[in-house]
Design an enzyme around this catalytic site. Structure first.
Site, PDB file in Angstrom:
ATOM      1  N   SER A 104      42.400  33.519  30.211  1.00  0.00           N
ATOM      2  CA  SER A 104      41.648  34.046  31.278  1.00  0.00           C
ATOM      3  C   SER A 104      40.157  34.305  31.086  1.00  0.00           C
ATOM      4  O   SER A 104      39.446  33.207  30.994  1.00  0.00           O
ATOM      5  CB  SER A 104      42.474  35.351  31.778  1.00  0.00           C
TER       6      SER A 104
ATOM      7  N   ASP B  48      30.448  24.053  27.792  1.00  0.00           N
ATOM      8  CA  ASP B  48      29.856  23.291  28.694  1.00  0.00           C
ATOM      9  C   ASP B  48      28.585  23.297  28.549  1.00  0.00           C
ATOM     10  O   ASP B  48      27.847  22.400  28.930  1.00  0.00           O
ATOM     11  CB  ASP B  48      30.923  23.654  30.121  1.00  0.00           C
TER      12      ASP B  48
ATOM     13  N   LYS C 152      45.510  29.729  31.104  1.00  0.00           N
ATOM     14  CA  LYS C 152      45.818  30.603  32.293  1.00  0.00           C
ATOM     15  C   LYS C 152      44.720  30.483  33.086  1.00  0.00           C
ATOM     16  O   LYS C 152      43.216  31.302  32.837  1.00  0.00           O
ATOM     17  CB  LYS C 152      46.078  31.977  32.019  1.00  0.00           C
TER      18      LYS C 152
END
Length: 706
Positions: A474, A485, A499
């Protein structure tokens, strides 16, 4: 819209509260019935799952079958209590149980739970009769404790034989692990075991309808979505305290021992610690609020006693104490404490400075920040408390300290961090990037919102690494994914949990109509008398309301985050993580958000992997890790335990020797003294993944400098 939501992997110990159970004295079985409040809540939860959750799952025959299987597994996972005939009888409810939830009809699951509780008590009471039986420890026979992959017992005789073996194993285990010279004399072991079983039976008979309701509702929500959960009032309070890393009370961890609430830890900084009047193993036999009358709590359930002891900060609680080591007949002392807000320090961000010798011979200082979860005190935040506790505030202070100590790099350890607050995941990312989108969230109407870090500047702009494993989930995945990224740091470890769903924590009273509230009040069931102070009276539902995506548009659902430098792990995707959950949502992707990378680290990570792999080829510790992984995989099978004393002793001696050899190999690799026979086992944790990750950070510092 989504920033104040919770979407972590919630792990909460089972402590429920409620009224006393009705007991069938003839059969010794519980006869629990759902309350009117339970029926109303069940109907509203089913309505929410059908119409408002992200999946919008209808209450159908197919869902009923999953709920049915969940219920059986949650009660008797290892098939040690129920008979096949019981399960066959339950199957009349198999295709209708979820539809019954919608109508608020809980008679079927309560019937199943009552049969299970009867079988449980029967098994434990039979086990009690076997304690004084003369067991033949020279006989060749085996015992299987974990029977999940085996069928239910067909006859009562088969089940009783299992419990005969269980008692024999427990006695044999006490015999072989005893440090007394007279360990062959089983009289003392039998007394120990008798007390153990009597205590289990006593606690089982205190099971109440709220316990059954919690288990039943979890069977429903798990069938829809592994992260949608209904919490009864006690569970809801525990969950919310866990999210804030704070609770209000006296600052002591309590445990039930021999029907008495016993202090097992005094938390540093709390009222009990400051007062110095309570000690470990003191027993609390009475509780009074302020100047009120004492309630005698001997024999109470632990959660009911805790509800009396905890309370709002600033209020006073008086405790009647039998000090550790004294008899119950001793004169109790009275301790008066003013409750405070307690900060759970061990679950907060903590720092360490590590030194690593690089391939170039230089020594580098690396700041290590361990973060067990993403926490925030929502209540203090909403009240605009300037000193509210949160992950980002704590990590910012740590980074300031590390910068002053002139570290060369920082590593954030998110291993086994199950998540927490989305707001904190976003704000923590902002400490390492200068403005920009962090995560995208798609809601139940397919609307996509981009949540961004809007604060200019960074708290750390030097070399940065993030360490994850299969149980990083999460918020951990949002943070690690954003760092990867943006090219802001290197991700190390193993594939994360996967998740990618967002849960909103909602007080169920919002969904209970005024009419139903009046009806429940008329029946005296609007609030359970044992509901803890400040807990939501109808409980709370953490319901999946969205799905999150990385700034690239890729979901972390199922796939998780793949590290730049990957370490082997024993936790496979087939058995651990979101991809192992039957009811989990699938992976997908949406359009990328508009973000600007800090750097393209592809060539850097290729160099790091080359250096890392070359080091691993020469590393005995790496081989040690691989051997441990292979040993873990071997344990995933039906384990038969010998009940022959000689054979079991041989097995244990062999296992002990193998364990000693493994530990000594690790000690030898680190140049530490070996563990010798007769000495206590060294308390040393070998964390090869962390050690090598720090080496990789040393490589990163050198590569970046070049």
């Amino acid at each position: 819209m989504f920033k104040n939501v919770v979407f972590g992997l919630a792990l909460i110990s089972v402590v429920a509260c409620g009224s006393k159970p009705r007991v069938n004295l003839e059969e010794g079985a519980l006869e629990l019935k759902p309350s009117a409040q339970h029926q109303v809540i069940a109907s509203e939860v089913a309505n929410l799952l059908e119409n408002y959750s992200y999946k919008k799952v209808p209450m159908t025959d197919s869902l009923s079958r999953i709920v049915f299987e969940n219920l059986l597994k949650s009660m008797d996972q290892y098939r040690n209590y129920l008979l096949q005939s019981d399960v066959d009888d339950f199957k009349k409810f198999e295709n209708t149980i979820s539809q019954d939830f919608k109508k608020g009809d809980l008679s079927a699951p309560f019937f199943i739970f009552n049969v299970y509780s009867k079988r449980y008590l029967e098994a434990m009471e039979f086990a009690l009769t076997q304690v004084d039986v003369d067991h033949d420890f020279s006989k060749k026979e085996n015992y299987v404790a974990f029977r999940e992959k085996l069928p239910y017992f067909k006859t009562d005789a088969e089940l009783k034989d299992q419990w005969r073996k269980r008692v024999k194993y427990d006695l044999l285990n006490l015999r072989l692990t005893s440090t007394d010279k007279d360990s062959v004399d089983v009289t003392k072991h039998k007394e120990t075991l008798r007390k153990r079983y009597e205590n289990i039976i006593s606690q089982a008979k205190k099971t109440n309808s709220n316990d059954a309701f919690q288990l039943i509702m979890t069977s429903l929500t798990d069938a829809v979505d592994p992260h949608t959960t209904y919490y009864n009032p006690s569970f809801a309070q525990a969950f919310n305290e866990g999210m804030s890393n704070t609770f209000e009370g006296i600052g002591a961890r309590l445990q039930m021992e021999n029907e008495m609430v016993t202090i097992k830890e005094v938390i540093a900084g709390g009222p009990a610690f400051k007062d110095k009047s309570l000690n470990v193993d003191d027993r609390i036999i009475g509780v009074a609020q302020g100047d009120g009358e004492f309630d005698d709590i001997i024999g109470w359930r632990l959660d009911a006693a805790v509800a009396k002891i905890k309370g709002p900060k600033g209020t006073t609680v008086r405790l009647k104490i039998i000090p550790a080591g004294q008899e119950l007949s001793a004169q109790p002392k009275i301790v008066s404490l003013k409750r405070e807000k307690i900060v759970v320090a061990e679950e907060s961000a903590q720092k360490e400075i590590k030194q690593v010798k690089g391939e170039d011979g230089k020594t580098y200082k690396i700041g290590l920040i361990k973060l067990p979860k993403f926490y925030i005190d929502f209540e203090a935040f909403r009240k605009r408390d300037p000193d509210y506790k949160s992950t980002t505030r704590d990590v910012r202070l740590i980074l300031d300290t590390l910068r002053q100590e002139k570290v060369d790099a920082v590593v954030l350890d998110l291993r086994s961090n199950g998540g927490g607050s989305l707001q904190e995941a976003i704000e923590l990312t902002g400490l390492f990037i200068d403005k920009g989108p962090v995560v995208q969230v798609r809601d139940v109407r397919n609307r996509v919102e981009v949540d961004s870090d809007e604060e200019a500047g960074v708290a750390w702009d030097g070399p940065f690494g993030v360490l994850i494993n299969r149980f990083s989930a999460s918020a951990s995945e949002i943070f690690a994914g954003a760092i990867q990224d943006y090219g802001r740091g290197v991700i190390l470890g193993s594939q994360s949990y996967g998740k990618g769903t967002v849960q909103s924590a909602i007080d169920m009273s919002r969904f209970i109509s005024a009419t139903n509230k009046l009806l429940l009040k008329a029946k005296g069931e609007d609030k359970d008398p044992n509901t803890p102070n400040g807990a939501p009276e109808f409980g709370q539902i953490n319901i999946t309301m969205g799905k999150f995506y990385r700034v690239t548009g890729s979901s972390t659902q199922h796939k998780g985050v793949t590290p730049d430098v990957v370490f082997p792990t024993q936790y496979t995707a087939e058995k651990f993580g979101e991809s192992s959950e039957p009811a989990a949502l699938p992976w997908d992707q949406i359009k990328a958000s508009n973000f600007t990378r800090v750097a393209d680290l592809k060539s850097v990570t290729e160099k790091l992997n080359g250096i890392h792999q070359a080091r691993m080829k020469k590393s005995p510790e790496y081989q040690y890790l691989l051997e441990d992984i292979e040993e873990f995989k071997k344990s995933d099978s039906i384990q038969e335990i010998s009940l022959n004393e000689v054979d079991l002793q041989k097995e244990r001696d062999k296992a002990k020797a193998k364990n000693r050899a493994r530990i000594n190999k690790g000690l030898e690799l680190r140049g530490l003294p070996l563990w010798k026979e007769g000495e206590p086992q060294p308390k040393i944790e070998f964390d090869f993944v962390l050690d090598e990750s720090l080496n990789v950070m040393g490589d990163l510092i050198r590569v970046v400098k070049k």
